[in-house]
Enzyme design. Structure first.
Site, PDB file in Angstrom:
ATOM      1  NE  ARG A  38      -3.564   2.001   3.039  1.00 17.60           N
ATOM      2  CZ  ARG A  38      -3.523   2.863   4.054  1.00 17.60           C
ATOM      3  NH1 ARG A  38      -2.455   2.948   4.838  1.00 17.60           N
ATOM      4  NH2 ARG A  38      -4.556   3.656   4.282  1.00 17.60           N
ATOM      5  CD  GLU A  87      -7.106   6.826   9.691  1.00 21.38           C
ATOM      6  OE1 GLU A  87      -6.887   5.784  10.330  1.00 21.38           O
ATOM      7  OE2 GLU A  87      -6.678   7.940  10.075  1.00 21.38           O
ATOM      8  CD  GLU A 133      -3.886   3.709   8.214  1.00 30.40           C
ATOM      9  OE1 GLU A 133      -3.649   4.019   9.396  1.00 30.40           O
ATOM     10  OE2 GLU A 133      -4.127   4.549   7.326  1.00 30.40           O
TER      11      GLU A 133
END
Length: 357
Positions: free
Chosen positions: A44, A143, A245
Site C-alpha cells: 500500500r 480515513e 491499517e
C-alpha cells in the site's frame, strides 16, 4: 482475490536516503525481496498531491508525491507484489482530524472541485498504467470518517461529500476498471460509527467494493470488537472488509526517537506483551480472526509502516510540514518501535512467519 497480507511502506525512500538497510536471517536484502520472501503479497502506498511548500521545501513524512509513489510501486511490482494506491486528496496527511484541500484547489468552486478530483484521479492512474503499474485496490480518500476536502466535503455536507467520492470513483472505474475500490474509516471497533456513516451514504449509491478499517489495538480496543464490526458491516452493506491499517509495538523502548507513540501505558491497553513474540502473536491472531469473518468477507490486513527504523531524521513531518498543518504534535520518528524490523534492520519473527499466518 487471495487473502491480502499487505504492508504500507510509504516512508521507504526517505528512510533509505538516510541509510536504512534491511536484513533477512542475517543477509542484507532489498526490502521488497524480504517482503516477497516473507509472504507479503500487496504493498500500500499513499499519494499526496504536492507535499512541498510554495518555495518547494518538502514536508517530510516520506514526501509521497507521484514520482516517489511510482518509484516504490515499480520496485514492488518487480517482485510480483500487488499495489494498493491510497489517494489522500491533500498535500499532506489526511485523517479524521485534518482533510486539507491541496493548495492548487483551495479557490475552486464546488463543481470545479468535483471535476478536479475526477481529473486528478484519472490522470494519476493513467500515468501509472503507462508505466505498466495497475493497482488492484484503490483507496478513494484516507480515513474519511469526517469527510474529505474540507470544508466542502465535510461529512456534515453529506451530499457534497458523496459527490466528491463519486468523482474519485469515476476516475478509478474509467482507468483501472478491474481494481477494487475501497472506502476507509478509522476506529475499526466502533460499530455505531460505521453503521451511521455507511447508512448515511447508502442512498447515494456509491459504486465501491470494499470497506477499510483502521485497527490499532492500543487505541481501538479488543480484537473481538473489531470482528463483531467486520461481521455486522459486511453483512449489512454487502461489502468485503479489510483491515487497511494496523500495527503494534515489539518494545516500549523509544529507541532514541522523539515523539514515539507506543509506550508502556498503551501496551496495557492490549492483550499482547511488547515483545517480538507478542507482536508475532498479535499478527497471527489478527489474520486468523479476519479470515473467519462470515461468508469469506474478511479479505486481509495491511500493516502500517513496518520498515520505519529508528532513524531520527525520518520524522512524520519536517518543521515546514508541521507548520503547514498547524500541528502541535512533537516532531520526531514516532513509529520505530512498531516496525517489523529491529533497530538494526533485522526482520522480526512477525514478518518472517507471516506466510504461515
Amino acid at each position: 482475490m487471495q487473502f491480502i497480507k499487505g504492508m504500507d511502506v510509504s516512508m521507504l525512500k526517505e528512510l533509505e536516503q538516510h541509510g536504512a538497510v534491511y536484513y533477512l536471517n542475517g543477509e542484507e536484502c532489498d526490502l521488497f525481496e524480504i517482503m516477497k520472501a516473507s509472504g507479503v503479497n500487496l504493498v500500500r502506498l499513499r499519494l499526496w498531491n504536492y507535499p512541498y511548500s510554495e518555495m518547494g521545501e518538502p514536508y517530510g513524512g516520506g514526501t509521497n508525491d507521484f514520482e516517489t509513489t511510482l518509484e516504490l510501486a515499480k520496485r514492488a511490482d518487480a517482485q510480483g507484489l500487488d499495489i494498493m494506491l491510497d489517494f489522500h486528496y491533500s498535500d499532506f496527511w489526511a485523517d479524521p482530524a485534518k482533510q486539507f484541500k491541496p493548495k492548487a484547489w483551495e479557490n475552486l468552486k464546488p463543481e470545479q472541485l468535483k471535476e478536479a478530483v475526477y481529473c486528478y484521479t484519472r490522470d494519476i492512474l493513467n500515468k501509472m498504467k503507462q508505466q505498466n503499474i495497475n493497482p488492484v485496490v484503490v483507496q478513494v480518500g484516507n480515513e474519511i470518517t469526517n469527510g474529505l476536502l474540507w470544508p466542502e466535503g465535510r461529512v456534515e455536507n453529506l451530499e457534497m461529500m458523496a459527490e466528491l467520492l463519486k468523482s474519485g470513483i469515476r476516475g478509478v472505474r474509467e482507468t483501472v476498471p478491474d481494481a477494487k475500490i475501497l472506502l476507509h474509516l478509522d476506529f475499526g471497533t466502533d460499530n455505531k460509527l460505521y453503521r451511521r456513516w455507511f447508512g448515511a451514504i447508502e442512498p447515494y449509491q456509491l459504486d465501491f467494493d470494499m470497506i477499510g478499517m483502521s485497527y490499532y489495538p492500543f487505541w481501538n480496543g479488543s480484537l473481538e470488537s473489531l470482528i463483531y464490526n467486520m461481521n455486522d458491516i459486511s453483512r449489512t452493506y454487502d461489502k468485503d472488509v479489510l483491515v487497511a491499517e494496523t500495527s503494534i509495538g515489539y518494545t516500549t523502548d523509544t529507541l532514541g526517537c522523539n515523539g514515539i507513540v507506543f509506550s508502556e501505558e498503551l501496551e496495557k491497553n492490549t492483550e499482547y506483551p511488547a515483545t517480538k513474540e507478542g507482536q508475532e502473536l498479535f499478527l497471527k491472531d489478527l489474520c486468523k480472526a479476519v479470515r473467519n469473518v462470515e461468508n469469506g468477507r474478511g479479505v486481509g490486513i495491511v500493516y502500517w509502516e513496518p520498515e520505519w527504523l529508528p532513524i531520527p531524521e525520518c520524522a512524520w513531518a519536517k518543521k515546514i510540514g508541521c507548520e503547514y498543518m498547524n500541528d502541535k504534535a512533537e516532531l520526531g520518528n514516532s513509529w520505530a518501535n512498531q516496525a517489523l524490523f529491529d533497530a538494526e534492520g533485522n526482520a522480526n519473527q512477525a514478518l518472517i512467519n507471516l506466510g504461515t499466518m
